[in-house]
Design a protein around this motif. Sequence first.
Motif, PDB file in Angstrom:
ATOM      1  N   GLY A   1     -15.813  -3.200  48.211  1.00 17.12           N
ATOM      2  CA  GLY A   1     -14.367  -3.139  48.042  1.00 17.12           C
ATOM      3  C   GLY A   1     -13.795  -4.077  47.006  1.00 17.12           C
ATOM      4  O   GLY A   1     -14.497  -4.881  46.390  1.00 17.12           O
ATOM      5  N   LEU A   2     -12.485  -3.939  46.850  1.00 12.69           N
ATOM      6  CA  LEU A   2     -11.692  -4.773  45.956  1.00 12.69           C
ATOM      7  C   LEU A   2     -10.702  -5.559  46.792  1.00 12.69           C
ATOM      8  O   LEU A   2     -10.000  -5.004  47.641  1.00 12.69           O
ATOM      9  N   TRP A   3     -10.644  -6.873  46.544  1.00 15.81           N
ATOM     10  CA  TRP A   3      -9.670  -7.724  47.215  1.00 15.81           C
ATOM     11  C   TRP A   3      -8.617  -8.177  46.211  1.00 15.81           C
ATOM     12  O   TRP A   3      -8.928  -8.373  45.030  1.00 15.81           O
ATOM     13  N   TYR A   4      -7.393  -8.352  46.671  1.00 17.51           N
ATOM     14  CA  TYR A   4      -6.364  -8.942  45.818  1.00 17.51           C
ATOM     15  C   TYR A   4      -5.396  -9.773  46.646  1.00 17.51           C
ATOM     16  O   TYR A   4      -5.215  -9.547  47.847  1.00 17.51           O
ATOM     17  N   CYS A   5      -4.797 -10.760  45.996  1.00 19.34           N
ATOM     18  CA  CYS A   5      -3.799 -11.630  46.625  1.00 19.34           C
ATOM     19  C   CYS A   5      -2.424 -11.006  46.437  1.00 19.34           C
ATOM     20  O   CYS A   5      -1.934 -10.909  45.310  1.00 19.34           O
ATOM     21  N   ASP A   6      -1.821 -10.577  47.526  1.00 19.13           N
ATOM     22  CA  ASP A   6      -0.489  -9.987  47.523  1.00 19.13           C
ATOM     23  C   ASP A   6       0.513 -11.126  47.736  1.00 19.13           C
ATOM     24  O   ASP A   6       0.654 -11.643  48.842  1.00 19.13           O
ATOM     25  N   ILE A   7       1.218 -11.523  46.666  1.00 21.77           N
ATOM     26  CA  ILE A   7       2.048 -12.719  46.704  1.00 21.77           C
ATOM     27  C   ILE A   7       3.265 -12.589  47.618  1.00 21.77           C
ATOM     28  O   ILE A   7       3.461 -13.425  48.507  1.00 21.77           O
ATOM     29  N   PRO A   8       4.137 -11.585  47.435  1.00 24.71           N
ATOM     30  CA  PRO A   8       5.348 -11.529  48.263  1.00 24.71           C
ATOM     31  C   PRO A   8       5.060 -11.461  49.763  1.00 24.71           C
ATOM     32  O   PRO A   8       5.786 -12.049  50.566  1.00 24.71           O
ATOM     33  N   ASN A   9       4.008 -10.738  50.147  1.00 27.86           N
ATOM     34  CA  ASN A   9       3.690 -10.572  51.569  1.00 27.86           C
ATOM     35  C   ASN A   9       2.708 -11.612  52.096  1.00 27.86           C
ATOM     36  O   ASN A   9       2.368 -11.595  53.278  1.00 27.86           O
ATOM     37  N   ARG A  10       2.242 -12.498  51.202  1.00 28.70           N
ATOM     38  CA  ARG A  10       1.302 -13.552  51.586  1.00 28.70           C
ATOM     39  C   ARG A  10       0.114 -12.964  52.346  1.00 28.70           C
ATOM     40  O   ARG A  10      -0.213 -13.376  53.461  1.00 28.70           O
ATOM     41  N   ARG A  11      -0.523 -12.003  51.705  1.00 27.65           N
ATOM     42  CA  ARG A  11      -1.667 -11.344  52.308  1.00 27.65           C
ATOM     43  C   ARG A  11      -2.857 -11.326  51.359  1.00 27.65           C
ATOM     44  O   ARG A  11      -2.686 -11.304  50.151  1.00 27.65           O
ATOM     45  N   LEU A  12      -4.022 -11.287  51.951  1.00 28.82           N
ATOM     46  CA  LEU A  12      -5.250 -11.003  51.226  1.00 28.82           C
ATOM     47  C   LEU A  12      -5.638  -9.582  51.619  1.00 28.82           C
ATOM     48  O   LEU A  12      -5.974  -9.318  52.777  1.00 28.82           O
ATOM     49  N   THR A  13      -5.553  -8.645  50.681  1.00 25.81           N
ATOM     50  CA  THR A  13      -5.711  -7.230  50.974  1.00 25.81           C
ATOM     51  C   THR A  13      -7.031  -6.694  50.425  1.00 25.81           C
ATOM     52  O   THR A  13      -7.442  -7.060  49.326  1.00 25.81           O
ATOM     53  N   LYS A  14      -7.675  -5.802  51.207  1.00 25.45           N
ATOM     54  CA  LYS A  14      -8.921  -5.178  50.784  1.00 25.45           C
ATOM     55  C   LYS A  14      -8.723  -3.678  50.593  1.00 25.45           C
ATOM     56  O   LYS A  14      -8.138  -2.997  51.434  1.00 25.45           O
ATOM     57  N   ILE A  15      -9.229  -3.155  49.460  1.00 33.62           N
ATOM     58  CA  ILE A  15      -9.213  -1.726  49.161  1.00 33.62           C
ATOM     59  C   ILE A  15     -10.647  -1.221  49.123  1.00 33.62           C
ATOM     60  O   ILE A  15     -11.514  -1.861  48.522  1.00 33.62           O
ATOM     61  N   ASN A  16     -10.903  -0.092  49.768  1.00 31.28           N
ATOM     62  CA  ASN A  16     -12.233   0.514  49.731  1.00 31.28           C
ATOM     63  C   ASN A  16     -12.587   0.877  48.291  1.00 31.28           C
ATOM     64  O   ASN A  16     -11.804   1.523  47.591  1.00 31.28           O
ATOM     65  N   ALA A  17     -13.775   0.492  47.841  1.00 32.92           N
ATOM     66  CA  ALA A  17     -14.155   0.686  46.433  1.00 32.92           C
ATOM     67  C   ALA A  17     -14.262   2.148  46.053  1.00 32.92           C
ATOM     68  O   ALA A  17     -14.011   2.510  44.897  1.00 32.92           O
TER      69      ALA A  17
END
Length: 268
Positions: free
Chosen positions: A130-146
């Motif tokens: 997968g791909l992870w990214y830092c979502d700033i406004p929501n203060r989340r670490l999000t994972k997307i299936n590759a």
Amino acid sequence: SDGTDIWVASWYQNSVARFDTISNSFKESISIGTHPGPMTFSGGKIWATNYEDRTISVIDPNSRKVISIINLPTNPYEITSNSRFVWVYGDQIRPSITKIDSSSMQILKTLSAPIGIPGQVEQIAANESGLWYCDIPNRRLTKINATTDEIVGYNQLTNVCDTLTVSEDLVAANVGYSLHVFDARTSQNIASIPHNFKFIQHMALNGNYLMASVWDGFNQSQPGTFYEIDLNSRSILGSTQVGIDPIDFQLVNNRVWLINNNDSTLMS
């Protein structure tokens, strides 16, 4: 790195330089687009972003020639990859992530807010799943299936995530003055390690060890520091003074190669 050589982008020279890690010597410079920045290695190729051109220059490390130029919808800020795909994050006002097939060198999809990306992105990192990214406004670490590009999970954070790295087993994110480590498969929180680092420029995982280059950006003449942290004991194993603004490093042949931006130096 392509596993043998170190490739370093030169913003002002509009080129990438190749360094031989065996002989510790500069080999050549290859002209690419305007204001090159972050790079990655995938599918046997070097992928170099060109900020001003809104392009990626794809380089064959064997022939050492540009074999393709890919046009992007926005100015590229970050790039990451696994063995199959390359992802490029661009435009902090209208955030989007462009997904590219590393074999065909064709753009597959662009994920744009609010579909798939619910806010401004700070960092992206990928492994085979997968791909992870830092979502700033929501203060989340999000994972997307590759493969499917669907959001498959996220970790709610207490503050903004500003530095991120992943391996096949672990995900590490810097959140304020704390390093958060998660299981890459289950997203379970494994450890939270407090620290007093100023600015973490780059991080990388090596087994159960985390490496980080740190710099006090308010003092432009202050040397940076390279740290190695044991995630099991949650303690710093060692630290080494390095150059000014240690913006990036790569682990090649069991040696760390560190790029000092303000010094214009490469050290190991």
